[in-house]
Design an enzyme around this catalytic site. Sequence first.
Site, PDB file in Angstrom:
ATOM      1  N   GLU B 248     -27.944 -10.506  21.900  1.00  0.00           N
ATOM      2  CA  GLU B 248     -27.825 -10.130  20.570  1.00  0.00           C
ATOM      3  C   GLU B 248     -27.367 -11.912  19.764  1.00  0.00           C
ATOM      4  OE1 GLU B 248     -25.265  -7.096  19.233  1.00  0.00           O
ATOM      5  OE2 GLU B 248     -25.644  -7.686  17.071  1.00  0.00           O
ATOM      6  N   ASN B 390     -17.305 -13.923  13.481  1.00  0.00           N
ATOM      7  CA  ASN B 390     -17.012 -15.434  13.899  1.00  0.00           C
ATOM      8  C   ASN B 390     -15.769 -15.603  14.507  1.00  0.00           C
ATOM      9  OD1 ASN B 390     -19.923 -15.574  13.338  1.00  0.00           O
ATOM     10  ND2 ASN B 390     -19.732 -17.277  12.010  1.00  0.00           N
ATOM     11  N   GLU B 391     -14.923 -14.958  14.112  1.00  0.00           N
ATOM     12  CA  GLU B 391     -13.424 -15.098  14.582  1.00  0.00           C
ATOM     13  C   GLU B 391     -13.447 -14.768  16.086  1.00  0.00           C
ATOM     14  OE1 GLU B 391     -13.948 -13.880  11.617  1.00  0.00           O
ATOM     15  OE2 GLU B 391     -13.098 -15.114  10.302  1.00  0.00           O
TER      16      GLU B 391
HETATM   17  C1  LIG Z   1     -24.613  -5.903   8.313  1.00  0.00           C
HETATM   18  C2  LIG Z   1     -23.908  -5.422   9.466  1.00  0.00           C
HETATM   19  C3  LIG Z   1     -24.961  -4.859  10.598  1.00  0.00           C
HETATM   20  C4  LIG Z   1     -24.192  -4.144  11.556  1.00  0.00           C
HETATM   21  N1  LIG Z   1     -25.179  -3.598  12.561  1.00  0.00           N
HETATM   22  C5  LIG Z   1     -24.248  -2.840  13.724  1.00  0.00           C
HETATM   23  C6  LIG Z   1     -25.442  -2.301  14.631  1.00  0.00           C
HETATM   24  O1  LIG Z   1     -26.596  -1.791  14.232  1.00  0.00           O
HETATM   25  N2  LIG Z   1     -24.421  -1.391  15.543  1.00  0.00           N
HETATM   26  C7  LIG Z   1     -23.053  -1.507  15.786  1.00  0.00           C
HETATM   27  O2  LIG Z   1     -22.812  -0.881  16.675  1.00  0.00           O
HETATM   28  N3  LIG Z   1     -22.452  -2.212  15.003  1.00  0.00           N
HETATM   29  C8  LIG Z   1     -22.951  -3.068  13.885  1.00  0.00           C
HETATM   30  N4  LIG Z   1     -22.167  -3.842  13.129  1.00  0.00           N
HETATM   31  C9  LIG Z   1     -20.733  -3.779  13.105  1.00  0.00           C
HETATM   32  C10 LIG Z   1     -20.005  -5.028  13.346  1.00  0.00           C
HETATM   33  O3  LIG Z   1     -20.401  -5.359  14.963  1.00  0.00           O
HETATM   34  C11 LIG Z   1     -18.570  -5.037  13.102  1.00  0.00           C
HETATM   35  O4  LIG Z   1     -18.599  -4.813  11.672  1.00  0.00           O
HETATM   36  C12 LIG Z   1     -17.904  -6.119  13.327  1.00  0.00           C
HETATM   37  O5  LIG Z   1     -17.613  -6.139  15.019  1.00  0.00           O
HETATM   38  C13 LIG Z   1     -16.589  -6.226  12.964  1.00  0.00           C
HETATM   39  O6  LIG Z   1     -15.795  -4.926  12.886  1.00  0.00           O
HETATM   40  P1  LIG Z   1     -15.054  -4.333  11.556  1.00  0.00           P
HETATM   41  O7  LIG Z   1     -16.060  -4.511  10.684  1.00  0.00           O
HETATM   42  O8  LIG Z   1     -14.529  -3.153  12.150  1.00  0.00           O
HETATM   43  O9  LIG Z   1     -14.028  -5.276  11.289  1.00  0.00           O
HETATM   44  P2  LIG Z   1     -12.394  -5.778  11.933  1.00  0.00           P
HETATM   45  O10 LIG Z   1     -12.772  -5.728  13.445  1.00  0.00           O
HETATM   46  O11 LIG Z   1     -11.628  -4.709  11.225  1.00  0.00           O
HETATM   47  O12 LIG Z   1     -12.347  -7.174  11.423  1.00  0.00           O
HETATM   48  C14 LIG Z   1     -11.881  -7.370  10.132  1.00  0.00           C
HETATM   49  C15 LIG Z   1     -11.457  -8.915  10.091  1.00  0.00           C
HETATM   50  O13 LIG Z   1     -10.320  -9.314  11.081  1.00  0.00           O
HETATM   51  C16 LIG Z   1     -10.971 -10.339  11.936  1.00  0.00           C
HETATM   52  N5  LIG Z   1     -10.355 -10.063  13.159  1.00  0.00           N
HETATM   53  C17 LIG Z   1     -10.183  -9.079  14.162  1.00  0.00           C
HETATM   54  N6  LIG Z   1      -9.802  -9.066  15.029  1.00  0.00           N
HETATM   55  C18 LIG Z   1      -9.374 -10.641  15.265  1.00  0.00           C
HETATM   56  C19 LIG Z   1      -8.699 -11.341  16.193  1.00  0.00           C
HETATM   57  N7  LIG Z   1      -8.276 -11.044  17.474  1.00  0.00           N
HETATM   58  N8  LIG Z   1      -8.482 -12.744  15.774  1.00  0.00           N
HETATM   59  C20 LIG Z   1      -9.029 -13.049  14.693  1.00  0.00           C
HETATM   60  N9  LIG Z   1      -9.518 -12.279  13.798  1.00  0.00           N
HETATM   61  C21 LIG Z   1      -9.810 -11.002  14.028  1.00  0.00           C
HETATM   62  C22 LIG Z   1     -12.330 -10.370  11.983  1.00  0.00           C
HETATM   63  O14 LIG Z   1     -12.902 -11.258  12.459  1.00  0.00           O
HETATM   64  C23 LIG Z   1     -12.694  -9.811  10.522  1.00  0.00           C
HETATM   65  O15 LIG Z   1     -12.845 -10.914   9.717  1.00  0.00           O
HETATM   66  C24 LIG Z   1     -22.713  -4.291  11.994  1.00  0.00           C
HETATM   67  C25 LIG Z   1     -21.972  -4.997  11.062  1.00  0.00           C
HETATM   68  C26 LIG Z   1     -22.575  -5.283   9.780  1.00  0.00           C
HETATM   69  C27 LIG Z   1     -21.550  -5.977   8.502  1.00  0.00           C
END
Ligand SMILES: Cc1cc2nc3c(=O)[nH]c(=O)nc-3n(C[C@H](O)[C@H](O)[C@H](O)COP(=O)(O)OP(=O)(O)OC[C@H]3O[C@@H](n4cnc5c(N)ncnc54)[C@H](O)[C@@H]3O)c2cc1C
Lengths: 378, 403
Positions: B248, B390-391
């Site tokens: 991916e 990206n983080e």
């Molecule tokens: C358009 C889109 C399509 C997607 N499609 C799919 C899909 O088809 N299937 C699927 O399963 N998922 C999908 N996703 C989900 C995606 O994988 C998650 O949104 C992503 O992993 C981030 O998780 P979260 O949204 O819960 O944010 P959070 O994990 O809550 O993160 C919020 C912020 O905190 C930062 N952060 C978190 N932990 C850390 C750390 N340890 N150090 C520094 N910064 C940190 C993150 O980088 C982010 O900026 C999709 C997301 C989007 C936006």
Amino acid sequence: MSTLNQETRSMLEDSVNRFVQGEYTFDDRKHNLKEHHGQSPDHWHTFAEMGWLSIPFPEEQGGLGGDITDTLGVMKVFGRGMVTEPYLSVITAARLLSPANYKGEVAELLDGILSGERQVVFASEEPGSRGNPLAVALKAEPDGTGYRLSGEKIAVMHSLTAGHVLVSARSAGGYTDEQGIDLFLLALDAPGVEVTGYPMMDGHQGANITFNGVSVSKTQQLTGAGGAAALILQASSESLLMLASEAVGIMETLVRKTVAYTRTRKQFGVALAEFQVLQHRMADMYIETTSLANLLAQTASRWLEAEAPQQAILASKLKARLGPAARYVGQQAVQLHGGIGMTDELDIGHYFKRLTSIELQLGNAEWHRKRLWREIAA
Amino acid sequence: MSTQESAELSRFRQQVRDFIEQNADEEILEAGRKTTSFFPPFDQVMKWHRILHGQGWSAIRWPEEYGGTGWDVPRQLIFEEECRRAGVPLLLPQSIAMVGPAIIHYGTEAQKKKHLPGILAGEDFWAQGYSEPNAGSDLASLKCRADRDGDHYVINGSKTWTTYAHHANRMFLLVRTGGGAGKPQQGISFFLIEDLSDPGIDIRPIIGLDGVPEQCDVFFTDVRVPLDCCLGEENDGWSVAKYLLEHERGGGTSFATTFRHELDLIRRLAGRTGDGFGGMLADDPVFQDRYIRLALEVDTLEATEEVFASMEKGSPQSGPMSSMIKVTSMEAIQRITELAIDVAGSPSLALQLAALTVGSGVEPIGDEDALTLMPKYLNNRAASIFGGSNEIQRNIIAKSLLR
Ligand SMILES: Cc1cc2nc3c(=O)[nH]c(=O)nc-3n(C[C@H](O)[C@H](O)[C@H](O)COP(=O)(O)OP(=O)(O)OC[C@H]3O[C@@H](n4cnc5c(N)ncnc54)[C@H](O)[C@@H]3O)c2cc1C
């Protein structure tokens, strides 16, 4: 600095705060967008009643006797509420009607504007004019005792509920010359005026307006022939000033909301706010926001002593600085919210969109930097 | 392609070009033009997928024995260049570029036989059920459960952000099958769900900030699936999940080729957009500098993609390298879309959902090339969030450096 006394100012600020918190919640806003395209007659009535529409107009014309910097408090709160009503558009256009032309039809229109019954907007931007209000290609050709207007204006904000439009047109001079620009006041339903309205991605209403040989008389001309540049620059500078205040309101809100969110959202067993890379990001969001707020405050304090050309420069500096700051803060607010920040459901994405729109309106940062360079080089 | 190409490759290029010209109909090309995200309009992209399959070209990176083309890297690149040149939509990655390779690598013979043909043919579309409301970046903390009941598992829980689940007929799913002890990565299994019409599965689209539904919430209530839906070992789904994520993140396609196409669009637009001082934006050194910087980012990305393409996936180097591609490619496209809206200016602010809908017949307001720029800018803010933010990618790279 402000012309109004402290008491009037805090009264205004209280009332606009009460309005946004009480009647312009995120849900109210959504409803308003759906029912009224974001331009509600009831809200506009409230604006008039509260005196917000009268702030920067002379008392002898029924105004509060303030100046444009007195509207900045209102704009900042409107930023927090993402208010889509045509406040900025109508205020900056109406100020062109006042005070030099306060007689006859113009006086009647201005009275109607202050009482909330009528609205006027300013059509300035053209394809490829970017932020330059003097880049006017729309033609005003002499025709009998008056003129015929032909050409196109784009990104005209909020004409949806306006009866009248002010339009800049060129009767003489080269494309960006100061000399040779006129300003005409005409009804939006005048023959030959073709309005293509559309919603914008930030919830506001925009329009492209084509003028197909529209006849206007000399009485519709706001200044002496070819001498409207000063008024046009005024509208542009004042709009930029007001936009900057709205942007600060939005950016402060995004900083506050992002900090709050990262404190409650947990991943890896800890609050997001524990991650240093995110702390630094939020520190930078704060720095950008506060720097812009400080620059705005300083600009406002110097505004009234400045002559029109200096105001144009102050406004360009503000917009040039606003661009990257707004972009950074908007983007990072979304980023730090993760997936939820990308949804229509949460307000964060809407703040981001409004900031993006503000960035691009009336010339982006790049254009204003070029304008500033030309000033220095000249 | 600027440098000389061997006669053989030129013939190949011509063959691809002819095929696309003869087979991509107006509807497919319209979908290509109106694509504003990594996920093109569903019906048309699947139609194109099926047409490519007819020619044996739907899985250009799969091994030949599984129905891939067996093309070498230069041919893969030529194919993608010709696709972008013609403006056909990019195939959806979930099936071909994500679950397909995972099934090829981890699947039993029976699983391969059962699932790969439908993926190749474009008859099935697989959604990715990884993320949950409370398991985003911290994916391993996922809670969606599957409990054994005789010869079935029973699934309960929810997934979110599941892209195109509302179009999908299949889903690959990470579930917790193991007990509480040990690291959170343990006890996760990778399921292949064949029937999304099960009444226990509730799929609700989420409207994005560009105004379009693309992701979904998915709820599972007592959904029974056979035991053999498990890909890889039960409780060892994390290995499969990670292997898939490399595909991916590293991209099942040449991002560089796609991004170049976006840059071309911007250059054309700048060539006919005024700079506000009487000149054209394309002649403005500030524009030119930004443009060239981005073109160089894309060239560099292509170099990295070439290295990654010939790397064994699942090796110690390929993981961090896929993270590097994720970061550099997604930041490149984000900056490209920024340049795009800066060039387009305020005309890009009009919200034109109807004009963007394939087959609507609604004419765009203003320049047609500018129609997609703002939706692309908005939608691509997700590029630094999805697939692991990206983080998180930088954390992975740093971890491998400091190991
Ligand atoms: C358009 C889109 C399509 C997607 N499609 C799919 C899909 O088809 N299937 C699927 O399963 N998922 C999908 N996703 C989900 C995606 O994988 C998650 O949104 C992503 O992993 C981030 O998780 P979260 O949204 O819960 O944010 P959070 O994990 O809550 O993160 C919020 C912020 O905190 C930062 N952060 C978190 N932990 C850390 C750390 N340890 N150090 C520094 N910064 C940190 C993150 O980088 C982010 O900026 C999709 C997301 C989007 C936006």
